[in-house]
Design an enzyme around this catalytic site. Structure first.
Site, short mmCIF file in Angstrom:
data_model
loop_
_atom_site.label_atom_id
_atom_site.label_comp_id
_atom_site.label_asym_id
_atom_site.label_seq_id
_atom_site.Cartn_x
_atom_site.Cartn_y
_atom_site.Cartn_z
N CYS A 2 33.51 33.49 34.36
CA CYS A 2 32.53 34.57 34.43
C CYS A 2 31.13 34.03 34.10
O CYS A 2 30.97 32.95 33.57
CB CYS A 2 32.89 35.67 33.44
SG CYS A 2 34.49 36.42 33.77
N ARG A 48 31.94 38.82 37.08
CA ARG A 48 33.32 38.68 36.59
C ARG A 48 34.20 38.00 37.61
O ARG A 48 34.18 38.33 38.80
CB ARG A 48 33.89 40.05 36.24
CG ARG A 48 35.23 39.97 35.55
CD ARG A 48 35.65 41.31 35.06
NE ARG A 48 35.98 42.17 36.19
CZ ARG A 48 36.90 43.09 36.18
NH1 ARG A 48 37.60 43.31 35.09
NH2 ARG A 48 37.15 43.81 37.24
N LEU A 49 34.99 37.07 37.13
CA LEU A 49 36.05 36.43 37.90
C LEU A 49 37.35 36.87 37.26
O LEU A 49 37.64 36.50 36.12
CB LEU A 49 35.90 34.90 37.84
CG LEU A 49 36.95 34.10 38.57
CD1 LEU A 49 36.90 34.39 40.07
CD2 LEU A 49 36.76 32.62 38.31
N SER A 50 38.11 37.69 37.96
CA SER A 50 39.30 38.28 37.34
C SER A 50 40.56 37.50 37.70
O SER A 50 41.28 37.85 38.61
CB SER A 50 39.44 39.75 37.73
OG SER A 50 39.47 39.88 39.13
N ILE A 51 40.79 36.42 36.97
CA ILE A 51 42.02 35.63 37.14
C ILE A 51 43.09 36.23 36.24
O ILE A 51 44.13 36.69 36.69
CB ILE A 51 41.78 34.15 36.79
CG1 ILE A 51 40.78 33.56 37.79
CG2 ILE A 51 43.08 33.39 36.79
CD1 ILE A 51 40.32 32.17 37.45
N ASN A 73 32.48 36.83 27.22
CA ASN A 73 33.49 36.11 27.99
C ASN A 73 34.57 35.65 27.04
O ASN A 73 34.30 34.92 26.10
CB ASN A 73 32.89 34.91 28.72
CG ASN A 73 33.84 34.29 29.68
OD1 ASN A 73 34.85 34.88 30.05
ND2 ASN A 73 33.55 33.08 30.11
N GLY A 74 35.80 36.12 27.30
CA GLY A 74 37.01 35.71 26.62
C GLY A 74 36.98 35.67 25.16
O GLY A 74 37.70 35.23 24.41
#
Length: 74
Positions: A2, A48-51, A73-74
């Protein structure tokens, strides 16, 4: 991964926030969000990168009363 952008200060052009977030499109093409408060001079953006992600992971996130906002982020 992200991407998070933001700045503080008084700015009449909140388009800067959109341009900053657009420049990091490669960081997270799945979702994006913005928050700005011109009164307090706070501008936040997120891609956002939704892995592996929670169901309702849209950011910036806000408390129920919208008193506080955060990007992370995380």
């Amino acid at each position: 991964m992200c991407g998070i952008v933001g700045f503080t200060g008084y700015c009449d052009e909140f388009n800067h926030l959109y341009e900053m977030n657009r420049a990091q499109h490669h960081r997270g093409p799945d979702d994006d969000g913005h928050y700005f408060c011109k009164e307090n001079g706070v501008y936040l953006g997120a891609k956002r990168l939704s892995i592996v992600d929670i169901t309702h992971g849209h950011q910036p996130m806000h408390t129920l009363d919208h008193k506080y906002s955060v990007v992370f982020n995380g």
